[in-house]
Design an enzyme around this catalytic site. Structure first.
Site, PDB file in Angstrom:
ATOM      1  N   ARG A  80       0.836  -1.213   0.000  1.00  0.00           N
ATOM      2  CA  ARG A  80       0.000   0.000   0.000  1.00  0.00           C
ATOM      3  C   ARG A  80       0.864   1.253   0.000  1.00  0.00           C
ATOM      4  O   ARG A  80       0.521   2.250  -0.633  1.00  0.00           O
ATOM      5  CB  ARG A  80      -0.954  -0.014   1.206  1.00  0.00           C
ATOM      6  N   LYS A 183      -2.570   6.538   1.254  1.00  0.00           N
ATOM      7  CA  LYS A 183      -2.372   6.981   2.643  1.00  0.00           C
ATOM      8  C   LYS A 183      -1.313   8.076   2.697  1.00  0.00           C
ATOM      9  O   LYS A 183      -0.147   7.830   3.010  1.00  0.00           O
ATOM     10  CB  LYS A 183      -1.979   5.780   3.513  1.00  0.00           C
ATOM     11  N   GLU A 219     -15.864   7.324   3.764  1.00  0.00           N
ATOM     12  CA  GLU A 219     -15.089   6.817   4.907  1.00  0.00           C
ATOM     13  C   GLU A 219     -15.650   7.367   6.212  1.00  0.00           C
ATOM     14  O   GLU A 219     -16.399   8.335   6.230  1.00  0.00           O
ATOM     15  CB  GLU A 219     -13.618   7.239   4.772  1.00  0.00           C
TER      16      GLU A 219
END
Length: 338
Positions: A80, A183, A219
């Site tokens: 990720r 992220k 989210e």
């Protein structure tokens, strides 16, 4: 170490002994270095400071009943971070080197890993920043990767108890075609104001709606959202949602328990039909939702009618934690035992 009250730890930073670093210079990554310093020396024109060239990860190490230390899904975090790096044009840190750095950081700070059943864990923070000096908006030519660790308590003070979240349509955490699915620090900076406003009003987090039409669930603050409806595990699909490794794991567990998985756009109106709902992520694991308050429409949607954690959330939570701590076998190959 005898003065640490493991069961009363906040989710915050505590100084540990060592961190691990690696520098990208002249087009290649160097060797892993160990440091006992909590500070880094940065050029004032570093791209991380001016243009947000920064990505990070979060994962945990758990001390089991057998005394062994287990790190959860480190390979997924490594991959990720590479995805985040590609999105903002940073040098990608190799997966094997990422795993080695994490193992080294945990091993060097083993005395800070909380004991089994203390309610606390060792939080691991890998960080990648652009350190090369630039004044124009372009990628750096030098980068620093580092891993530090800190023992932490539960992310939400309520622990594994249903909490209230709110919807505020006046705020977005990410743009429709922006960086919501990786992220990077900018997404979190964008969520601080609304998040703080929610906390001041007694809510655990903001449940964001999609940034384009404000019709679909997105989210939930620092975490993914999922709901249980009958035999279905429902979680929003969107290009602006960070792919949570915890959510990914829960989906596999839910499938193995016989639930049907629905990853799709979820209309806001559907919340009135959910049997259970929760936010999930590395920090919180699963945080069940008691009710969702729509602050714009002045409406309340009570999810946990009896005020208790729902049976499916409880089963998923216990199963995931049992694998993380080594109390049950790991059929998925998720855990790295040190």
């Amino acid at each position: 170490m005898e003065n640490i009250n493991w069961s009363e730890l906040p989710f915050g930073y505590m100084k540990t002994d060592y961190n691990v670093r690696c520098y990208y210079r002249d087009g290649k990554w160097g060797e892993l270095e160990v440091s006992s310093s909590e500070t880094i020396n940065l050029h004032m024109a570093a791209t991380c400071l001016h243009y947000g060239q920064e990505a990070f990860e979060g994962l945990k190490a758990y001390r089991g009943k057998d005394g062994k230390v287990r790190i959860f899904r480190v390979d997924e975090n490594a991959k990720r971070m590479q995805l985040s790096s590609r999105k903002i044009l940073m040098a990608e840190f190799p997966v094997d080197k990422f795993e080695e750095a994490v193992r080294k950081a945990v091993k060097l700070n083993e005395r800070f890993i909380p004991p089994y059943e203390s309610g606390s864990t060792l939080y691991i923070r890998p960080l990648l920043i652009g350190t090369g000096a630039q004044v124009g908006v372009k990628p750096a030519n030098e980068y620093l990767f580092m891993v530090f660790v800190t023992p932490v308590g539960p992310y939400f003070k309520t622990g594994f108890k249903p909490c209230k979240v709110c919807v505020m349509r006046g705020y977005d955490r990410a743009a429709p075609l922006g960086t919501g699915n990786v992220k990077v620090g900018g997404n979190y900076a964008a969520s601080i104001y609304a998040g703080q406003k929610a906390v001041e009003q007694g809510y655990a987090a903001v449940l964001y709606l999609d940034p384009k039409e404000k019709k679909y669930l997105d989210e939930c603050g620092p975490a993914n959202f999922f709901a249980i409806k009958g035999n279905k595990y429902i979680t929003p699909a969107s290009d602006s949602i960070l792919p949570s490794i915890t959510n990914k794991s829960l989906i596999q567990l839910a499938e193995s328990m016989g639930l049907t998985i629905e990853r799709r756009p979820v209309l806001f109106e559907e919340i009135a039909t959910f049997d259970e709902a929760a936010e999930c992520g590395t920090a919180a694991v699963i945080s069940p939702i008691l009710q969702i308050d729509d602050l714009d429409e002045n409406k309340q949607y009570v999810i946990a009618k009896d005020g208790n954690v729902g049976p499916v959330c409880e089963k998923l939570y216990n199963k995931l934690r049992a694998i993380q701590y080594g109390d049950e076998p790991d059929p998925f190959g998720w855990v790295t035992v040190l």
